[in-house]
Design a protein around this motif. Structure first.
Motif, PDB file in Angstrom:
ATOM      1  N   ALA A   1      37.058  26.268  -7.563  1.00 26.50           N
ATOM      2  CA  ALA A   1      37.746  25.414  -6.596  1.00 26.50           C
ATOM      3  C   ALA A   1      36.880  25.193  -5.357  1.00 26.50           C
ATOM      4  CB  ALA A   1      39.076  26.048  -6.212  1.00 26.50           C
ATOM      5  N   THR A   2      36.224  26.243  -4.891  1.00 26.86           N
ATOM      6  CA  THR A   2      35.359  26.113  -3.717  1.00 26.86           C
ATOM      7  C   THR A   2      34.189  25.188  -4.007  1.00 26.86           C
ATOM      8  OG1 THR A   2      35.949  28.331  -2.930  1.00 26.86           O
ATOM      9  CG2 THR A   2      33.910  27.381  -2.080  1.00 26.86           C
ATOM     10  N   VAL A   3      33.578  25.361  -5.167  1.00 27.01           N
ATOM     11  CA  VAL A   3      32.433  24.523  -5.538  1.00 27.01           C
ATOM     12  C   VAL A   3      32.851  23.067  -5.652  1.00 27.01           C
ATOM     13  CG1 VAL A   3      30.795  24.031  -7.391  1.00 27.01           C
ATOM     14  CG2 VAL A   3      31.135  26.389  -6.624  1.00 27.01           C
TER      15      VAL A   3
ATOM     16  N   VAL B   1      30.932  20.182  -3.431  1.00 30.58           N
ATOM     17  CA  VAL B   1      30.194  19.053  -3.999  1.00 30.58           C
ATOM     18  C   VAL B   1      30.763  17.731  -3.475  1.00 30.58           C
ATOM     19  CG1 VAL B   1      29.610  17.849  -6.138  1.00 30.58           C
ATOM     20  CG2 VAL B   1      29.437  20.343  -6.029  1.00 30.58           C
ATOM     21  N   ARG B   2      32.060  17.652  -3.352  1.00 30.73           N
ATOM     22  CA  ARG B   2      32.664  16.430  -2.812  1.00 30.73           C
ATOM     23  C   ARG B   2      32.225  16.205  -1.360  1.00 30.73           C
ATOM     24  NH1 ARG B   2      37.107  13.752  -4.934  1.00 30.73           N
ATOM     25  NH2 ARG B   2      37.699  11.977  -3.640  1.00 30.73           N
ATOM     26  N   MET B   3      32.226  17.265  -0.567  1.00 30.84           N
ATOM     27  CA  MET B   3      31.791  17.147   0.822  1.00 30.84           C
ATOM     28  C   MET B   3      30.340  16.666   0.901  1.00 30.84           C
ATOM     29  SD  MET B   3      33.493  20.686   2.217  1.00 30.84           S
ATOM     30  CE  MET B   3      32.755  20.656   3.837  1.00 30.84           C
ATOM     31  N   LEU B   4      29.492  17.234   0.069  1.00 37.36           N
ATOM     32  CA  LEU B   4      28.077  16.869   0.091  1.00 37.36           C
ATOM     33  C   LEU B   4      27.868  15.429  -0.359  1.00 37.36           C
ATOM     34  CD1 LEU B   4      26.470  20.141  -1.303  1.00 37.36           C
ATOM     35  CD2 LEU B   4      26.322  19.262   1.025  1.00 37.36           C
ATOM     36  N   ASP B   5      28.621  14.994  -1.341  1.00 40.28           N
ATOM     37  CA  ASP B   5      28.500  13.608  -1.776  1.00 40.28           C
ATOM     38  C   ASP B   5      28.962  12.655  -0.679  1.00 40.28           C
ATOM     39  OD1 ASP B   5      27.891  11.797  -4.109  1.00 40.28           O
ATOM     40  OD2 ASP B   5      29.960  11.209  -3.712  1.00 40.28           O
TER      41      ASP B   5
ATOM     42  N   ILE C   1      28.301  29.162 -10.795  1.00 40.89           N
ATOM     43  CA  ILE C   1      28.183  28.120  -9.765  1.00 40.89           C
ATOM     44  C   ILE C   1      27.616  26.845 -10.359  1.00 40.89           C
ATOM     45  CG2 ILE C   1      26.949  27.493  -7.647  1.00 40.89           C
ATOM     46  CD1 ILE C   1      27.128  30.437  -6.809  1.00 40.89           C
ATOM     47  N   SER C   2      26.598  26.987 -11.200  1.00 43.61           N
ATOM     48  CA  SER C   2      25.950  25.828 -11.809  1.00 43.61           C
ATOM     49  C   SER C   2      26.927  25.038 -12.669  1.00 43.61           C
ATOM     50  CB  SER C   2      24.758  26.291 -12.657  1.00 43.61           C
ATOM     51  OG  SER C   2      24.124  25.206 -13.296  1.00 43.61           O
ATOM     52  N   HIS C   3      27.645  25.732 -13.523  1.00 39.75           N
ATOM     53  CA  HIS C   3      28.600  25.058 -14.407  1.00 39.75           C
ATOM     54  C   HIS C   3      29.677  24.348 -13.587  1.00 39.75           C
ATOM     55  CE1 HIS C   3      31.772  24.577 -17.452  1.00 39.75           C
ATOM     56  NE2 HIS C   3      30.802  24.644 -18.360  1.00 39.75           N
ATOM     57  N   ALA C   4      30.177  25.028 -12.550  1.00 40.19           N
ATOM     58  CA  ALA C   4      31.217  24.434 -11.709  1.00 40.19           C
ATOM     59  C   ALA C   4      30.684  23.231 -10.928  1.00 40.19           C
ATOM     60  CB  ALA C   4      31.772  25.482 -10.747  1.00 40.19           C
ATOM     61  N   ALA C   5      29.448  23.326 -10.432  1.00 37.32           N
ATOM     62  CA  ALA C   5      28.879  22.242  -9.629  1.00 37.32           C
ATOM     63  C   ALA C   5      28.611  21.006 -10.487  1.00 37.32           C
ATOM     64  CB  ALA C   5      27.594  22.713  -8.960  1.00 37.32           C
ATOM     65  N   ILE C   6      28.057  21.194 -11.666  1.00 40.32           N
ATOM     66  CA  ILE C   6      27.797  20.051 -12.555  1.00 40.32           C
ATOM     67  C   ILE C   6      29.121  19.415 -12.980  1.00 40.32           C
ATOM     68  CG2 ILE C   6      26.800  19.357 -14.762  1.00 40.32           C
ATOM     69  CD1 ILE C   6      24.811  21.748 -14.377  1.00 40.32           C
ATOM     70  N   SER C   7      30.122  20.252 -13.260  1.00 40.63           N
ATOM     71  CA  SER C   7      31.445  19.723 -13.609  1.00 40.63           C
ATOM     72  C   SER C   7      32.021  18.913 -12.455  1.00 40.63           C
ATOM     73  CB  SER C   7      32.396  20.874 -13.949  1.00 40.63           C
ATOM     74  OG  SER C   7      31.948  21.593 -15.070  1.00 40.63           O
TER      75      SER C   7
ATOM     76  N   ARG D   1      27.365  12.349 -10.578  1.00 47.78           N
ATOM     77  CA  ARG D   1      27.294  11.556  -9.352  1.00 47.78           C
ATOM     78  C   ARG D   1      25.989  11.775  -8.605  1.00 47.78           C
ATOM     79  NH1 ARG D   1      28.892   6.975  -6.932  1.00 47.78           N
ATOM     80  NH2 ARG D   1      29.404   7.217  -4.729  1.00 47.78           N
ATOM     81  N   ASN D   2      25.324  12.905  -8.891  1.00 40.75           N
ATOM     82  CA  ASN D   2      24.177  13.322  -8.082  1.00 40.75           C
ATOM     83  C   ASN D   2      22.995  13.676  -8.965  1.00 40.75           C
ATOM     84  OD1 ASN D   2      26.926  14.831  -7.019  1.00 40.75           O
ATOM     85  ND2 ASN D   2      25.938  13.562  -5.471  1.00 40.75           N
ATOM     86  N   SER D   3      21.824  13.149  -8.603  1.00 46.44           N
ATOM     87  CA  SER D   3      20.641  13.398  -9.427  1.00 46.44           C
ATOM     88  C   SER D   3      20.257  14.861  -9.424  1.00 46.44           C
ATOM     89  CB  SER D   3      19.467  12.562  -8.905  1.00 46.44           C
ATOM     90  OG  SER D   3      19.065  12.991  -7.614  1.00 46.44           O
ATOM     91  N   ASN D   4      20.445  15.533  -8.324  1.00 44.48           N
ATOM     92  CA  ASN D   4      20.172  16.957  -8.192  1.00 44.48           C
ATOM     93  C   ASN D   4      21.359  17.580  -7.474  1.00 44.48           C
ATOM     94  OD1 ASN D   4      17.447  15.404  -8.039  1.00 44.48           O
ATOM     95  ND2 ASN D   4      16.872  17.455  -8.722  1.00 44.48           N
ATOM     96  N   ILE D   5      21.701  18.809  -7.865  1.00 43.84           N
ATOM     97  CA  ILE D   5      22.989  19.346  -7.421  1.00 43.84           C
ATOM     98  C   ILE D   5      22.869  20.699  -6.741  1.00 43.84           C
ATOM     99  CG2 ILE D   5      25.341  19.931  -8.190  1.00 43.84           C
ATOM    100  CD1 ILE D   5      24.858  18.068 -10.593  1.00 43.84           C
ATOM    101  N   MET D   6      21.915  21.514  -7.129  1.00 50.64           N
ATOM    102  CA  MET D   6      21.857  22.888  -6.607  1.00 50.64           C
ATOM    103  C   MET D   6      20.509  23.215  -5.980  1.00 50.64           C
ATOM    104  SD  MET D   6      23.695  24.488  -9.889  1.00 50.64           S
ATOM    105  CE  MET D   6      22.999  23.121 -10.799  1.00 50.64           C
TER     106      MET D   6
END
Length: 992
Positions: free
Chosen positions: A636-638, A642-646, A703-709, A773-778
């Motif tokens: 949920a935090t991730v 990600v939404r904030m960063l986008d 974190i990676s799985h959650a961020a890509i999702s 949505r993002n070319s690079n995420i982490m």
């Protein structure tokens, strides 16, 4: 220097050396409650040293004279008890204490013996009193107003206001504020002691400003004895802030207690927004929000969650002000950032509340530029900018100009200088020869100093150069303190951009050829097998005399020099070109030519594209419990992060068009983490353990799985990023899938295991179908400043020390490991003697006999953890990260062989980059007490070499692995510690 100390004569048969360190198997101790425990000589030593501390002050506890004397006297006591009781018999606690008294008296230490007798009598009285009283009601603890010790009366004093008028000291309010600040904290927090220390510093006619600071400084001076006094100091600073804020907004003197402010927060928030807009600090669009709804969502109690370091940092540099007078309270600060990020959302209020909850709870934190500028009239929210400087005069000075514009609003810079021709290269336009890159780097260095981001911090830039550039040896010398100062860049960071072929030549003891890029222009854009083929072609051309500017060196010699300069100056850092490119999801759209200021960003750059990255960090400490990782909360935090960063990408103020074009086209973000060490403490895992390495991988995978999702969710809602077709994402290649590409390019020479635990199969299919949505995420940034705000360990760092003084732009702060203090209290080991021991051993437990081995392993400090553990943990994380991580390496006693093995291990285990090399400094924690000071701490005291961090406990020794043939030692042990390698460089925070 050898120091001799006269020792007292030992009793017949008593040992004359060091006191026994461990429990004695021959004697059992009969406790006062009737139980039996093992006899531990270390407790006798601690009691004696406590008596010395009481009589001679804090400095005595750490002196060599006292330590040696206590060792001898402890040996005498042990010998006497063993003679008297022998094996298998129990000795009463009182008898042991009698023997301690006798030993002190026989040694001639009569004042110490008297103190010890008084100590025994006082504790006997307290035990009797405690036995006759009921248990205190925890619910009421801290609710009463503090009193002066012994019934003393606060003197009648007058306070001088800003207008010069005087009024009586408001004693009741002083007691109220201190009582509130001390409520609901550790029972060891004593509000009366804070009140007494405050009163001690007051004088008749004291100014209102001095009176406001007096309680803050009083509590601050007690932090070393109880970490919760840091929270007391923060709460007292809150009172200073409340008065400042409310007075400015009301236009007349105003004060409020914490309880009163909780009621006033919603109304204050609306006034705050209106004032900020009128003062041209806040974006006028914030007035369009439903301020009543947002004000009702504020959590006033979260103002109490700060440590002093965190709140003072915000107070000094983050809170908005009108000509130096602050008008922003902490919860308004977080809500302002949240509103600024929600400006483009459909339901702005709901998203603002969601973002506010994540920030104010400390579950995650955005980077400093976002905190500085979100919701303001100049919302430059991005952290990192990467540029390539092209090979002509116009491009060079355009690049330096771009640096200034990007740095103006807190951006950190990474410049790729490899395309610029080297010294001696032909210049057709002037029919002359080039002076190389160094003179231009000097100009870039001075530009970074000139643009100081409004006084908040200096501009910060890192220059990157590939290892085959003809000027690489001059580049290595840029940070030296000797030589021609016109060819030195003392304020610029530098980094080597190292191709795999170079390290393969080092291991093969082969030659390495240096070129000027104007003659070998395609090398800059090549990596892997293509680079190797073309590089060998140019070597043949040079050997045939068809290349004008080239030079051949022994690869090992150049590698030695790189490592030597890294140790001596802290630069250039070692980063790996091929791993960054072979695993880049954007290979189809360009080339990664460098990393950024802090080595965690790996994005494509060109003459037409300036890469931009927007950062935030999950607080891992908030997502673990004794049972492990809370994956549901983490996900949920991730998702929120990600939404904030986008959102940052669409709201951001871009100071140059190349940055905006690149960022909107590719939409890269960098989600990282902080509090890794705190998470290990919660889990009970020593950093130097297989379990910690495993946790580094599993937590990053989650974190990676959650961020890509989360990015895929945004792609379904908003569309995939423009350059998605052709990317690794579009091919169903997840970050960990790309590890195989590096292994293939190196012929299998890669030690980086990949084990899937999450459901990657369905995520691969979904990403290929809907996009991301993002070319690079982490990317894992250093987080030195935002982790201070949150009050956790920075980034993925091991704990620096358990007790030390931290210096940053807000001043000097005593930092004590709260987790360690809690653990020591549970075992009855936290006392003044332990504080003295931690100072004496510079925050290390390694040489403190009475601390159990399991705590020594868990709370091992950065220089006690073999750096190979850091590399292994970093390698496991890197598997799941599509960009990189700011990985500092700590080496207690660097030498050539150690550094060679360490950095080749980093390369072989698949790291993309490394950051600072930290070696143990020549200054350490002040050995004398901090009590009784005014809070302006004496940060460090020069310590003798013998007082360095002791040997690493066996529990934290690294695994034995076969290392490649090492380069001979070339780095001098004991060289001066470069200032650039301090644990917390306050001038380098652009990514944090």
């Amino acid at each position: 220097m050898t120091q001799t100390t006269e020792r007292p004569a030992a009793a017949p048969g008593a040992p004359t050396g060091t006191a026994p360190a461990g429990p004695s198997a021959r004697i059992a101790v009969l406790k006062r409650d009737g139980g039996v425990a093992a006899f531990e000589p270390a407790k006798i030593s601690a009691a004696m040293r406590a008596a010395f501390l009481a009589v001679e002050g804090q400095g005595a506890g750490g002196s060599s004279r006292v330590r040696e004397l206590v060792d001898v006297l402890t040996g005498q006591v042990v010998a006497a008890l063993e003679r008297r009781y022998g094996a298998g018999r129990s000795v009463d606690v009182e008898e042991i204490q009698d023997q301690v008294e006798l030993a002190l008296m026989r040694s001639g230490e009569h004042r110490i013996a008297r103190s010890y007798v008084l100590y025994r009598e006082e504790h006997a009285r307290l035990r009797a009193a405690a036995a006759s009283l009921p248990e205190p009601d925890d619910a009421s603890r801290g609710a009463e107003l503090p009193q002066m010790p012994g019934g003393a009366r606060i003197p009648d004093l007058r306070v001088t206001g800003p207008d010069g008028g005087q009024a009586p000291l408001d004693v009741d309010r002083l007691r109220l504020v201190i009582g509130e600040a001390c409520a609901d904290l550790d029972p060891a927090v004593d509000a009366s002691a804070v009140l007494a220390e405050t009163v001690r510093s007051l004088y008749d006619g004291i100014t209102a400003a001095e009176l406001a600071q007096a309680p803050v400084l009083a509590a601050r001076s007690m932090v070393e004895t109880e970490p919760d006094y840091s929270r007391v100091s923060a709460r007292l600073l809150l009172d200073v802030l409340r008065t400042e804020v409310l007075t400015l907004l009301a236009g007349e003197p105003q004060q409020a207690s914490q309880a009163q402010m909780a009621e006033r927060y919603p109304a204050y928030f609306a006034d705050y927004v209106r004032h900020g807009v009128a003062d041209e600090r806040l974006d006028p669009r914030l007035l369009d929000f439903d301020l009543e709804r947002l004000g009702a969502a504020i959590r006033p109690e979260r103002d109490l969650d700060f440590t002093y370091l965190g709140l003072q940092t915000l107070y000094d540099r983050y809170f908005l002000h009108t000509r130096g007078v602050r008008f922003e309270m902490p919860q308004a600060f977080f809500l302002r950032v949240a509103m600024g990020l929600a400006l483009e959302e459909d339901d702005r209020e709901a998203r603002a509340v969601q973002f506010y909850e994540a920030l104010s709870s400390f579950d995650l934190m955005t980077s400093t530029p976002t905190l500085f500028n979100a919701g303001t009239v100049r919302p430059q929210l991005s952290s990192c900018f990467l540029t390539t400087v092209d090979d002509d005069l116009d491009a060079i000075y355009s690049g330096i100009r771009d640096n200034a514009l990007l740095a103006k609003f807190s951006g950190g810079l990474g410049n790729d200088w490899t395309p610029v021709r080297g010294t001696g290269a032909y210049i057709k336009g002037t029919n002359g020869e080039s002076s190389g890159i160094v003179p231009f780097l000097k100009v870039a260095n001075d530009t970074a100093i000139a643009v100081n981001q409004g006084g908040k911090r200096k501009g910060a830039v890192c220059a990157y150069l590939e290892t085959w550039h003809i000027d690489v040896e001059q580049f290595l010398d840029l940070r030296k303190n000797t030589g021609d100062d016109r060819r030195r860049t003392h304020d610029m960071n530098t980094a080597n951009w190292v191709p795999d072929l170079f390290l393969q030549r080092v291991e093969a003891d082969g030659d390495w050829t240096l070129f000027s890029p104007d003659e070998v222009p395609d090398l800059h854009d090549l990596y892997g097998a293509a680079f190797k083929d073309r590089y060998e072609h140019y070597e043949a051309e040079a050997a045939a005399g068809r290349i004008a500017v080239s030079r051949t060196v022994r690869a090992k010699d150049l590698w030695r020099r790189m490592l030597t300069m890294l140790f001596e100056t802290g630069h250039p850092w070692i980063t790996f070109k091929d791993a960054c490119n072979l695993r880049s999801p954007q290979q189809h759209a360009g080339v990664v030519h460098s990393s950024n200021l802090c080595t965690e960003i790996t994005l494509n750059t060109s003459r037409d594209e300036v890469a931009v990255c927007n950062l935030a960090s999950v607080n891992l400490a908030q997502h673990v419990g004794p049972d492990g990782l809370d994956e549901e909360k983490l996900r949920a935090t991730v998702r929120t992060a990600v939404r904030m960063l986008d959102d940052v990408i669409d709201i951001n103020l871009y100071t140059i068009p190349q940055a905006e074009n690149s960022n909107r086209k590719h939409r890269p973000v960098g989600l990282g983490l902080m509090g890794f060490q705190d998470a290990l403490f919660t889990l009970g895992l020593p950093y130097a353990s297989e379990a910690a390495v495993e946790f580094a991988g599993t937590s990053m995978e989650a974190i990676s799985h959650a961020a890509i999702s989360a990015s895929a969710d945004l792609a379904e809602e908003r569309g995939a990023y423009a350059s998605f077709p052709g990317s690794l994402w579009s091919q169903g290649v997840m970050p960990h899938d790309s590890v195989a590409r590096v292994a293939e390019a190196r012929g299998g020479d890669l030690d980086q295991p990949v084990v899937e635990r999450q459901d990657w199969a369905s995520l691969r299919e979904r990403v290929q179908r809907t996009g991301v949505r993002n070319s690079n995420i982490m990317a894992i940034a250093p987080t030195a400043t935002i982790s201070n705000i949150v009050g956790v360990s920075q980034s993925i760092e091991p704990q620096y020390r358990n007790l030390y003084v931290k210096a940053n732009m807000s001043g000097d702060f005593t930092v004590v490991s709260t987790s360690l203090v809690r653990a020591l209290k549970e075992r009855g080991l936290w006392d003044d003697v332990m504080v003295s021991d931690l100072k004496y051993y510079d925050g290390s437990l390694g040489a403190v006999d009475r601390v159990p081995a399991d705590l020594k392993a868990l709370y091992a400090t950065a220089f006690e953890v073999d750096p190979h553990w850091l590399v292994r943990a970093g390698s496991r994380r890197q598997v799941w990260i599509d960009q990189a991580q700011s990985l500092n390496l700590y080496v207690l006693e660097p030498n050539g062989r150690t550094l060679d093995e360490l950095y080749r291990a980093a390369w072989r285990q698949g790291l993309k980059t490394t950051y600072y090399l930290r070696s143990s400094s020549r200054t350490h924690v002040e050995k004398s007490t901090l009590k009784g000071t005014d809070g302006r701490l004496n940060a460090v005291a020069v310590a003798p070499a013998a007082a360095a961090v002791p040997a690493v406990p066996a529990a934290v020794a690294p695994p034995v692995t076969a290392a490649p043939t090492a380069v001979a030692a070339v780095v001098p042990t004991g060289a001066p510690q470069p200032a650039a390698c301090s644990i917390d460089d306050p001038e380098c925070e652009a990514c944090q």
